[in-house]
Scaffold this motif. Sequence first.
Motif, PDB file in Angstrom:
ATOM      1  N   LEU A 131      68.470  85.623  50.615  1.00 14.01           N
ATOM      2  CA  LEU A 131      67.078  86.082  50.121  1.00 14.01           C
ATOM      3  C   LEU A 131      66.941  87.540  50.581  1.00 14.01           C
ATOM      4  O   LEU A 131      66.286  88.351  49.610  1.00 14.01           O
ATOM      5  N   VAL A 144      69.364  88.559  46.432  1.00 14.95           N
ATOM      6  CA  VAL A 144      68.335  88.468  45.451  1.00 14.95           C
ATOM      7  C   VAL A 144      67.896  89.571  44.976  1.00 14.95           C
ATOM      8  O   VAL A 144      67.734  89.976  43.862  1.00 14.95           O
ATOM      9  N   THR A 152      67.995  86.860  36.799  1.00  8.69           N
ATOM     10  CA  THR A 152      68.080  87.028  38.220  1.00  8.69           C
ATOM     11  C   THR A 152      67.843  85.913  38.633  1.00  8.69           C
ATOM     12  O   THR A 152      68.431  85.383  39.802  1.00  8.69           O
ATOM     13  N   SER A 183      70.646  84.179  41.361  1.00  4.97           N
ATOM     14  CA  SER A 183      70.167  84.074  42.709  1.00  4.97           C
ATOM     15  C   SER A 183      69.834  82.993  43.068  1.00  4.97           C
ATOM     16  O   SER A 183      70.242  81.996  44.020  1.00  4.97           O
ATOM     17  N   THR A 189      71.890  80.068  45.431  1.00  9.21           N
ATOM     18  CA  THR A 189      71.295  79.637  46.894  1.00  9.21           C
ATOM     19  C   THR A 189      71.084  78.458  47.157  1.00  9.21           C
ATOM     20  O   THR A 189      71.553  77.659  47.964  1.00  9.21           O
ATOM     21  N   ALA A 198      63.765  82.229  45.989  1.00 10.01           N
ATOM     22  CA  ALA A 198      64.521  82.807  45.424  1.00 10.01           C
ATOM     23  C   ALA A 198      63.984  83.121  43.924  1.00 10.01           C
ATOM     24  O   ALA A 198      63.978  84.057  43.258  1.00 10.01           O
ATOM     25  N   SER A 226      62.457  86.327  42.208  1.00  7.42           N
ATOM     26  CA  SER A 226      63.165  87.112  41.028  1.00  7.42           C
ATOM     27  C   SER A 226      62.074  87.659  40.096  1.00  7.42           C
ATOM     28  O   SER A 226      62.536  88.636  39.362  1.00  7.42           O
TER      29      SER A 226
END
Length: 239
Positions: free
Chosen positions: A57, A61, A107, A111, A115, A137, A141
């Motif tokens: 995070l 990210v 994104t 991400s 995660t 996340a 994003s």
Amino acid sequence: MYDPTVARLTYRALLGRRRALILGALPLLLIVIAVVVRALTGADDQTAVNVLGGFALATMVPIIGVIAGTGAIGPEIDDGSVVYLLSKPLKRPTIIFTKLIVAIAVTMVFSAVPTLVAGLILNGNGQQIAVAYTVAALVASIAYAALFLLLGTVSRHAVVFGLVYALVWEALFGSLVPGARTLSIQQWALAVAHKVAGGDLVTSDVGLPTAMVLLVLVTVLATWYAGQKLRALTLAGEE
């Protein structure tokens, strides 16, 4: 507000071989770290929080947000190919909104998905930690994509400024300096994660209502201003 042609061109630009390799590097590193940590320490909730909060995070990210957000429009402005879009009967806000949707989607995929995978590897989603950080996340994003899309619209050095923000403000000051945490997208996302996970393992310096207001505010204002800046770009033939 959404144009499929603009979306297709933006996806093609973001997911070209070179940029896709860059986008995939950090998620792959996160999963490798998760596998190594799990093999060395076993399933541990606090360790999962440290890895997901400290690397996923706080670092991964925002950096992916920089690549996707600035890459959605910055290169087109730099090389002048944005003139092609501006010459079409498309409203400037439509172009920005479409590129924002693409940047958010890219994104999120690069991400949130890793995660979740890393969280499941680290502690099997014990105490909802994996899901909590995945939701964080996803939320982050959206704000990162909007913020860095704006940077790509207003500056030719958007990647540099974006990386400074991601690595210095978010990863360093946003994690260590109390005053800066309030203005950190990371902390706003952590407030959402805290609500999902419950308990005291996942914490944030910002309350959930404040975090939600700030996330929405940053996303809306950044998107609106990016549309205004793009509107200000005038084709030579229009002058």
